[in-house]
Every structure is written in C-alpha cells, then in structure tokens.
Design a protein around this motif. Structure first.
Motif, PDB file in Angstrom:
ATOM      1  N   PHE A 270       8.916 -16.461  39.006  1.00 33.94           N
ATOM      2  CA  PHE A 270       8.429 -15.222  38.394  1.00 33.94           C
ATOM      3  C   PHE A 270       9.622 -14.331  38.069  1.00 33.94           C
ATOM      4  CE2 PHE A 270       4.447 -16.449  40.452  1.00 33.94           C
ATOM      5  CZ  PHE A 270       3.492 -16.040  39.521  1.00 33.94           C
ATOM      6  N   PRO A 271       9.569 -13.647  36.937  1.00 31.84           N
ATOM      7  CA  PRO A 271      10.680 -12.765  36.551  1.00 31.84           C
ATOM      8  C   PRO A 271      10.697 -11.477  37.367  1.00 31.84           C
ATOM      9  CG  PRO A 271       8.902 -12.563  34.976  1.00 31.84           C
ATOM     10  CD  PRO A 271       8.491 -13.657  35.944  1.00 31.84           C
TER      11      PRO A 271
ATOM     12  N   ASN B  16      18.155 -13.016  32.333  1.00 33.39           N
ATOM     13  CA  ASN B  16      16.732 -12.812  32.058  1.00 33.39           C
ATOM     14  C   ASN B  16      15.949 -14.078  32.391  1.00 33.39           C
ATOM     15  OD1 ASN B  16      14.333 -11.716  31.190  1.00 33.39           O
ATOM     16  ND2 ASN B  16      14.745 -12.085  29.014  1.00 33.39           N
ATOM     17  N   VAL B  17      15.581 -14.188  33.659  1.00 33.36           N
ATOM     18  CA  VAL B  17      14.861 -15.381  34.119  1.00 33.36           C
ATOM     19  C   VAL B  17      13.420 -15.333  33.611  1.00 33.36           C
ATOM     20  CG1 VAL B  17      14.057 -16.663  36.128  1.00 33.36           C
ATOM     21  CG2 VAL B  17      16.303 -15.554  36.171  1.00 33.36           C
ATOM     22  N   PRO B  18      12.927 -16.379  32.931  1.00 36.16           N
ATOM     23  CA  PRO B  18      11.557 -16.366  32.422  1.00 36.16           C
ATOM     24  C   PRO B  18      10.551 -16.757  33.508  1.00 36.16           C
ATOM     25  CG  PRO B  18      12.585 -18.430  31.822  1.00 36.16           C
ATOM     26  CD  PRO B  18      13.633 -17.633  32.547  1.00 36.16           C
TER      27      PRO B  18
ATOM     28  N   GLY C 261      18.181 -25.177  46.416  1.00 33.46           N
ATOM     29  CA  GLY C 261      18.745 -26.191  45.534  1.00 33.46           C
ATOM     30  C   GLY C 261      18.194 -26.088  44.122  1.00 33.46           C
ATOM     31  N   PHE C 262      16.881 -25.839  44.007  1.00 33.33           N
ATOM     32  CA  PHE C 262      16.276 -25.659  42.678  1.00 33.33           C
ATOM     33  C   PHE C 262      16.907 -24.475  41.963  1.00 33.33           C
ATOM     34  CE2 PHE C 262      13.256 -23.039  40.302  1.00 33.33           C
ATOM     35  CZ  PHE C 262      12.954 -23.893  39.245  1.00 33.33           C
ATOM     36  N   VAL C 263      17.054 -23.350  42.678  1.00 31.34           N
ATOM     37  CA  VAL C 263      17.628 -22.145  42.076  1.00 31.34           C
ATOM     38  C   VAL C 263      19.050 -22.424  41.598  1.00 31.34           C
ATOM     39  CG1 VAL C 263      18.432 -19.810  42.587  1.00 31.34           C
ATOM     40  CG2 VAL C 263      16.171 -20.547  43.351  1.00 31.34           C
ATOM     41  N   ALA C 264      19.848 -23.096  42.428  1.00 32.54           N
ATOM     42  CA  ALA C 264      21.235 -23.375  42.051  1.00 32.54           C
ATOM     43  C   ALA C 264      21.313 -24.343  40.873  1.00 32.54           C
ATOM     44  CB  ALA C 264      21.982 -23.943  43.257  1.00 32.54           C
ATOM     45  N   GLU C 265      20.396 -25.277  40.837  1.00 32.11           N
ATOM     46  CA  GLU C 265      20.410 -26.300  39.783  1.00 32.11           C
ATOM     47  C   GLU C 265      19.898 -25.767  38.449  1.00 32.11           C
ATOM     48  OE1 GLU C 265      18.161 -30.580  38.808  1.00 32.11           O
ATOM     49  OE2 GLU C 265      18.128 -29.756  40.850  1.00 32.11           O
ATOM     50  N   HIS C 266      18.939 -24.827  38.478  1.00 28.45           N
ATOM     51  CA  HIS C 266      18.223 -24.462  37.258  1.00 28.45           C
ATOM     52  C   HIS C 266      18.536 -23.080  36.720  1.00 28.45           C
ATOM     53  CE1 HIS C 266      15.250 -27.844  36.925  1.00 28.45           C
ATOM     54  NE2 HIS C 266      15.695 -28.034  38.159  1.00 28.45           N
ATOM     55  N   LEU C 267      19.002 -22.159  37.551  1.00 28.57           N
ATOM     56  CA  LEU C 267      19.188 -20.797  37.096  1.00 28.57           C
ATOM     57  C   LEU C 267      20.674 -20.469  36.931  1.00 28.57           C
ATOM     58  CD1 LEU C 267      16.573 -18.832  39.246  1.00 28.57           C
ATOM     59  CD2 LEU C 267      16.255 -19.996  37.055  1.00 28.57           C
ATOM     60  N   LYS C 268      20.979 -19.791  35.870  1.00 31.54           N
ATOM     61  CA  LYS C 268      22.332 -19.357  35.578  1.00 31.54           C
ATOM     62  C   LYS C 268      22.775 -18.285  36.588  1.00 31.54           C
ATOM     63  CE  LYS C 268      24.937 -17.129  31.824  1.00 31.54           C
ATOM     64  NZ  LYS C 268      24.822 -16.552  30.457  1.00 31.54           N
TER      65      LYS C 268
ATOM     66  N   LYS D  78      18.222 -23.125  24.469  1.00 30.96           N
ATOM     67  CA  LYS D  78      18.417 -22.209  23.340  1.00 30.96           C
ATOM     68  C   LYS D  78      17.428 -21.044  23.411  1.00 30.96           C
ATOM     69  CE  LYS D  78      20.155 -25.714  20.117  1.00 30.96           C
ATOM     70  NZ  LYS D  78      19.865 -26.487  18.883  1.00 30.96           N
ATOM     71  N   LYS D  79      16.189 -21.322  23.797  1.00 29.82           N
ATOM     72  CA  LYS D  79      15.161 -20.289  23.901  1.00 29.82           C
ATOM     73  C   LYS D  79      15.340 -19.452  25.171  1.00 29.82           C
ATOM     74  CE  LYS D  79      11.053 -18.414  22.872  1.00 29.82           C
ATOM     75  NZ  LYS D  79      10.705 -17.723  21.615  1.00 29.82           N
ATOM     76  N   PHE D  80      15.742 -20.140  26.238  1.00 25.55           N
ATOM     77  CA  PHE D  80      15.859 -19.471  27.542  1.00 25.55           C
ATOM     78  C   PHE D  80      17.228 -19.775  28.139  1.00 25.55           C
ATOM     79  CE2 PHE D  80      11.380 -20.709  26.928  1.00 25.55           C
ATOM     80  CZ  PHE D  80      10.782 -19.459  26.910  1.00 25.55           C
ATOM     81  N   PRO D  81      18.234 -19.028  27.742  1.00 23.59           N
ATOM     82  CA  PRO D  81      19.606 -19.316  28.197  1.00 23.59           C
ATOM     83  C   PRO D  81      19.817 -19.132  29.690  1.00 23.59           C
ATOM     84  CG  PRO D  81      19.511 -17.273  26.905  1.00 23.59           C
ATOM     85  CD  PRO D  81      18.183 -17.939  26.751  1.00 23.59           C
ATOM     86  N   ALA D  82      18.879 -18.465  30.372  1.00 27.27           N
ATOM     87  CA  ALA D  82      19.015 -18.334  31.835  1.00 27.27           C
ATOM     88  C   ALA D  82      18.739 -19.641  32.552  1.00 27.27           C
ATOM     89  CB  ALA D  82      18.072 -17.258  32.350  1.00 27.27           C
TER      90      ALA D  82
END
Length: 854
Positions: A703-704, A680-682, A756-763, A563-567
C-alpha cells in the motif's frame, strides 16, 4: 439463642431445640457494630418447637445424634454463636458447626464447609465462631434470608489426602438432616463441587450451585468486581487509571484478575503461593523474589487465606494501597492493623460487601430454585451480584464521605432492612429490568457486523450490535486498520460484478456519512504466471477486465512495468502485469465507524462493546424469537440475529449452536516501512510461485503512503508504506485451532521474507519500523459463508472473509440484513456460492463428547 454451660455437655438435638426456645431474639455480633437479624417467631412451647423445626428421621440410623456444645472465648464479648461438635466416625477428625443465633428454619444458618488442620481444638472452634459471625455480616448486609454459620473440619495431624471424604460427608449429611433445615452449607477451603455432590445425595441442605451452571467462585469474584466499581464510581475515577494487585490467584482470584483485565485496568499484578496460578493472560506476575507487600498499587485485592495483612505488611507496604477490597474473609491479622491502615487512608470495603457473591447466589437458589437451576443463565446471576455489590460499595463510600477512617462508622448504616423479603426474591425483577427488546441482534462489530447494522437501519430495523472488543473493528480482530484494497480486477467475473454493485453502495455511504472512505490510487497486479491463487492471477484478471469491458492497462514485460512505475525494480524480469486505474483502498476502521455512525444517526442502532454473548435460547414459538444473554447478565430478546464474530466464528457456533465448520484461522503478517518520500510506491499485488522449501507462499502486497494515515514517519522527507503477505507459514504457531491459541507475535522468518521482497522490488532503502499479525478466517475454497443457519431462518451468518471481503462491505451487509429478515430479493444475482451447505464448508453437528469439550 445460646446455652452457656460451665462444663461441656452432651445431649440430642431435640433437647437442644427445646432449651433454645427459652432464649431471646436473634442477635448477631458484628465486630464493629451489632446487627439485628430477623427474629424468630417461635413460642416457648414444645409443640411450637416442633412446628418451627420439623424432626427429620434418618433411615437406618439411631435418629438420636448427639451434639457436643462447646464454650468459646468470644462469649465474654457478647457473642451469640453456638458451636456444636458433630459425631464423626474417622479417628483424628473433628467437625464443628457454628451458628450465629438460634437454630431455626425461618432464618437458617448458611456458610461453607472447610477442611483445615488446626493447632488445637480451641483454634478450630474460634475459627468457626469468627467465620460464622463474619457470615452473619454478609447475610445481614444484603438480607439474604439467612444468618451466619460455618462448618469447620479439623483433620489435625492427618494429611489432607488421608481424610475419608465419603464417610465425613455422610456424617455431615446426617447432622444436617438432624438439624432439620436450620443449617445449609456449600464449598469452602479444601471442599469442592464433587464433595457437595456427595453431600447432596444424602441431604437437601446444600447450596453450592448444585444442578446448575452457576460457578460460586465466579459469583464471589463478581461481588469483588462490583465493589471495586462502586468505589471507583464514588471516587469519580476510572478503572483505566488504576493499578491492581490480586493477592492469591485461586478459584476466585483468577476470575477477579481476568475480569479486571477485561474491564481495561491500567495494570493487574498477580501473585500466588503457587506461582503458576498467577500466570494469567494480560496480568503482570510478580517474580518469586518480589514481595507483594512491596508493590506500589492503587488497589490491594486480597483473595488468599485470612489474616495475611499483618504488622509486617503494615510496616513494609509503602506507600500503602489507596483501597483494600477483595474476597478474603478476615484479611487483617488484628483490629489494630485494620485501624492503622484506616489511619493511613487505605479505604477498606469489608468482605461483608465484597465477598458475598456465593451467599447471594445461595439466596436465589433458596428462594427461586427453579429459576436458579434452569430458568436463568449463569451470567444473569453474576450480573445481578455485581450490580448489588456495586450499589452497596458505592453507598458505603458515600456514607463514609470516601474517608477510610469513617468506614466503620458508616458500615452499620449500610445493612439491609431485615424485615424486607430476602434479596433472592428480587432476582426475577432484576432480569425484567435488564431485558431489552430489539428487531435484530448483531454479534460482531467488524466489517460484516457494522455493514449489516447500516443495512438494517436503512430498512428501518431496530438493531443492537454487541462486540467483545473494546471498540468497533478492534485491533485484535480482522477489520482494524488504515486500508483494504478495492478492485474490480478479479479472475472470476462474479466478484468483479459484486464490486461494481458494492461501489454504488459505497458512494451512498460516503454521501450519508459526509466522509471520504474510498481513495482511488490505482492497483497493479504483476509477477509470474502462477496460475490461479486465492487472489486470482495476472492473466485471469486481465481476461475478466477484457470480458466485462472494464478499463485497464496491460504490461507484457517487466521493462514495461518499470516504465510506468519506476519505484518498482522490475527491469529485465519475466513479469507481466495489469493495472486498474479506478481501483484504490478503503479506509477500513473509518468505514466501520462510519456505517455504525449513520445507523445510529437514523435512531436504529445501539452498540455495546466489551460485551460477550454467554447464552442463546431460541423459543419454540411462531416467531422463533431469540433470547440472548450477555456477559453483564442483561438479556436481549430479538426477532432475528446476524452472527459475524470473525475469527471467533467456529468457537461461537460450537458453543451456542452445536455446529462445526471447516474454518481455518490464518495469522497474516504485515509491516510498516519507512522510505524516502521521493519514491512513489504504487498500490500493488505481486504473484510468485509458491516455494515449499522456503516456506514462501509467493503472494505479497504493498500500500502506498496515502493508505497509512495512522502511522507517521520519524523524520521529514520520509513516508510510511505498508507491506504484507497473503499466505500463512506452515509453522505450528501459524495454525491456531482457535483464537485462544492465536499469537500476535510475528515469526521472524516471515518478516525476513517481507524484508527480502522490499529489498528486491522497491527502489531505495526501506526500513521496517513496525510489524503486526492479524487474523484472517478462511474456508477451504476461499469463498465466504453467507447464509442462514440450518433450522433457523431468522439467524444469518457471515464468515470466511478470507481477506477479500472488506471491499464488498455495504453489499454484504445488505444481503445479511435481507437473509435474517426473510427477504430473498438480494442485490446480487445469486448468493448460492456462499451457502453454508456446500461441501467445502464441512457443516456438521457436534457429537455429545464434542459438545462437552466445546
């Protein structure tokens, strides 16, 4: 000066000296221009002969060695060189000593001893004459105090391995003794330091860097490098603009190639008859099917056998090199080939300038033996040689108007005045002129070094900072880049308090530098309940923030985080998180530059890059002042020293202080990803339990786009973010013992884990566009080392930054400055947790065997 005989004669050397007395002053023949060498002052009487050349008796020998004098073809051309054949006990081996000029001790002959198989006796004699006269040109060019000589051993049809070196060298020693100091020798082709050690046990007339750490091969290389720099200065060019070909990568050529790389040459090509010799880091090795004379280069640097530049090279090397300068004696097969290259515009600095390093070292060894063998560091000798060759080559090019076809005319104007003192006597003055006095010396231009320089300047301490890389915070080290995190969010309240204190100093630096260095963009810790890691934990950070009353936001579930970080794709996960809004990133490379810039603006900092420390000598006096010798031969005398060489710390302490620590070098992987700008990646740090079976350490960070200023997206509507891991793999490549073993090539398995981390965690879709590997220095307990060295209260050390130190930079610099100057009023409560003596550091002295290996 020479005895012209119609037939070969046999007589003792004492007879020979008497007959030489009837000759005129020493005149050495230059192939292009006669050189007048220091004349003998001997009279024609026998008594003055004995005074000029004392008779040396050899115990247990007949004391009447017979030398055979040989005529040679060059006498018709006015050659003043005499060739003596030395009695040798091994059948099939002949030894010749060629001396250009009279055999006297006021201007003794000096030249190396080479072992080769020649087609005939005449070939060996002619080679000895040619080389001796070439040595005269070298000696006269700089006025070493010597004339030219050469010892040539022809082993004929024997194999080199069948030459009895022990017998040969004893025979040679007897001859040198009998010649009473009129001939000195050293290494040459197929003779080595071990041979000279045997020879020196039987005669003092050996100049080969004996009983010193001076490498005569490197000395020769430094005269080549100096000559190249002299040419470039005369041409008003830079080494970065030029392509070099080092032809021959033996004992000298390897040093030349490495130094050209270090100096930043555009490209350094290498070749050798033994292809493995040419595999030098940073160089382009020619393939087996590539001819060296088919390459398009600016500089041809011959460092192989003589006469290699022949008619075939002349015809096929198109275009010809603009410059020819190297270590090879007599590189041209003939004068006509030389003239043809001159006509094509290939400017040649002769070997009398470019290959004189060893005989320049000999001049020091002869005129200042104590200084050479113990008082001076090898890099001081090399620096002096490089400066001399630089000046000579520049002078020659200027007198020739930078024209290849005018070099022969200009060369005779470049010889030193033979009436001056030998050049070796100028070495002490050179040392004095190249010595700098400072309050403090800092080794390392990364975060800790520049921060200490900044703190020193604010305390009024005049500082010199030396960095071996090509800039502050160089790409090869740990402090380079766009961004490092800063945060108060720690599991250990001590580090949170350190960050609070450091933030105040960061504000001062920003004000003084006029530059924004800290960017507040918040920081999220999230993930599994891992327990404590090298970066703390989610729960531990939350507890500290609560304890210290620091503002933060806690998320109990993955849904709350989303909710705070939808990315972030955390919905439905068992993750928790804590967010520090006042956290952000430091512009790391910019911060190092800013700290140095402020210190320089205060007039308290000088910086040397591309410069290594080669020797450290701590004086046993009241002030414990420190003499530090740098790679260019200059010396720095400092009252204190701060050692912060990052991942090179272990090697540095072993080499210069005989100390060893438990320091590991980690290869940390990170990468840039291109992602849609609407996402908007935090700035975040993810914690997952370590998986040994997957070789996954579980710690990832992001890092953003605001923290990747140096990297631009490939198209409109895209942003660049940075993703990395905070663990090392257990593959052998990820466990380098030293930086010599460090590889900057990424391991594909680690990159796949990051993907794999990027695909799993980032929109959205993120594409990796660049991958990098950087060195981190780790202690066993992940705490820094910040202390003085044992027994050296004025030498401070920082190491083990562990990836977490940058956020504290100005605070750490303040502590280091105070440590080195003896001020114990530190800006933080207690630094004992950073002690070098704590068990986790494993401080120990090296054993004698370890010292020799280091």
């Amino acid at each position: 000066m020479k005895i012209v005989l119609s037939v070969i004669s046999l007589f003792t050397f004492s007879d020979f000296v008497v007959r030489q007395q009837q000759q005129q002053a020493i005149v050495a023949v230059n192939a292009f221009q006669p050189i007048v060498v220091r004349p003998s002052t001997a009279s024609s009487s026998t008594s003055s002969t004995n005074k000029l050349l004392p008779r040396h008796r050899i115990p247990n020998t007949n004391n009447n060695l017979e030398f055979e004098i040989h005529n040679h073809q060059y006498e018709k051309e006015g050659s003043q060189t005499t060739v003596l054949e030395v009695p040798v006990r091994q059948n099939g081996v002949r030894m010749y000593i060629a001396k250009d000029g009279t055999f006297d001790t006021q201007c003794p002959g000096n030249g190396g001893m080479r072992l080769l198989s020649y087609p005939s006796k005449d070939h060996a004699i002619e080679d000895a004459v040619r080389l001796a006269e070439g040595m005269t040109r070298k000696h006269a060019m700089y006025n070493t105090g010597f004339s030219g000589a050469k010892l040539v051993v022809d082993y004929g049809s024997l194999d080199l391995k069948d030459v009895d070196r022990e017998i040969l060298l004893v025979d040679c020693a007897h001859a040198l003794q009998e010649l009473g100091g009129s001939i000195y020798t050293g290494c040459d082709i197929n003779t080595h330091d071990e041979d000279m050690e045997i020879l020196a046990r039987h005669t003092p007339y050996v100049l080969a860097g004996m009983n010193s750490n001076v490498d005569t091969n490197k000395a020769t290389a430094m005269s080549v490098i100096g000559s190249i720099l002299g040419i470039l200065e005369s041409q008003k060019e830079h080494i970065q603009e030029n392509i070099f070909l080092v032809q021959g990568c033996g004992k000298v050529g390897t040093h030349v190639a490495k130094e050209l790389v270090r100096l930043g040459a555009k490209e350094v090509m290498t070749c050798d008859l033994n292809p493995s010799n040419a595999a030098i880091q940073g160089c382009t090795k020619l393939n087996d099917n590539e001819k060296w004379y088919h390459q398009d280069v600016d500089f041809l640097v011959p460092c192989a056998n003589s006469l290699a530049i022949n008619d075939q090279v002349l015809t096929e090397m198109v275009p010809p090199p603009r410059f020819i300068v190297g270590a090879t004696n007599q590189p041209y097969a003939s004068q006509s080939v030389r003239a043809a290259f001159d006509a094509k515009g290939s400017l040649h600095v002769p070997e009398s300038i470019s290959s004189a390093g060893a005989i320049l070292a000999d001049s020091i060894e002869w005129t200042n033996p104590d200084l050479f063998r113990g008082g001076a560091a090898p890099s001081q000798v090399y620096g002096w040689i490089q400066d001399l060759a630089h000046a000579k080559a520049y002078e020659l090019c200027q007198k020739a108007g930078n024209r290849a076809d005018c070099i022969l005319r200009a060369i005779h104007q470049t010889y030193a005045n033979q009436e001056d003192d030998p050049i070796g006597q100028s070495f002490p003055q050179w040392i004095a002129e190249n010595t700098k006095f400072v309050d403090s010396l800092i080794v390392g231009g990364g975060m800790a070094g520049t921060a200490a320089a900044y703190a020193n300047a604010k305390a009024g301490i005049k500082t010199l900072l030396v960095e071996q890389g090509d800039s502050l915070a160089p790409k090869c080290a740990s402090s380079n880049g766009d961004s490092r995190m800063y945060r108060q969010m720690y599991s250990n309240p001590f580090f949170s308090k350190m960050q609070t204190a450091a933030l105040e100093q960061w504000k001062c630096l920003e004000k003084e530098s006029g530059e924004k260095l800290l960017h507040q963009n918040g920081l999220l810790f999230y993930g599994e309940d891992t327990g404590e890691t090298v970066e703390g934990s989610v729960q531990g950070a939350r507890d500290t923030m609560k304890e210290l009353g620091l503002p933060h936001e806690y998320f109990a579930t993955g849904d709350d985080i989303h909710k705070k970080f939808p990315a972030l794709k955390t919905s439905g996960t068992p993750y928790s998180g804590v967010y520090e809004e006042t956290a952000g990133h430091v512009r790391s490379s910019a911060a190092c530059a800013a700290m140095a810039r402020v210190a320089k603006a205060m007039g308290k900092l000088d910086i040397l890059t591309k410069c290594k420390v080669t020797d450290i000598r701590i004086k046993d006096d009241e002030n414990k002042s420190i003499d530090v010798i740098l790679e260019d031969g200059s010396m720095v005398v400092a009252n204190s020293m701060i050692v912060a060489p990052g991942p090179w710390t272990k090697q540095f302490l072993q080499e210069h202080f005989n100390l060893d620590l438990d320091l590991d070098i980690w290869r940390i992987h990170w990468a840039h990803y291109e992602i849609d700008e609407s996402i908007n990646v935090p700035q975040c740090f993810f914690f997952r339990k370590e998986s040994e079976c997957r070789n996954d350490g579980g710690l990832y960070y992001c890092f953003p786009a605001t923290a990747t200023e140096s990297r631009k997206a490939s198209s409109h509507g895209k942003n660049i973010i940075k993703v990395g891991v905070d663990f090392k793999s257990t593959q052998p490549a990820d466990e380098p013992a030293t930086m010599d073993d460090f590889s900057y090539e990424a391991i594909e398995q680690v990159l796949e884990m990051m993907d794999g981390f990027v695909a799993e965690h980032l929109k959205g879709e993120a594409i990796r566009v660049e991958d990098c590997v950087s060195p981190y220095t780790m202690t066993n307990d992940s705490y820094f080392i910040m202390d003085t060295l044992p027994g050296h209260s004025n030498i401070a050390l920082f190491s083990g930054g562990s990836g977490r130190a940058f956020k504290f930079a100005p605070l750490l610099g303040d502590c280091l400055s105070r440590l080195a100057s003896g001020n114990t009023n530190f800006p933080i409560e207690d630094i004992s947790c950073f002690s070098i003596n704590r068990p986790a550091v494993g401080l120990r002295k090296l054993t004698e065997d370890q010292q020799e290996f280091a």
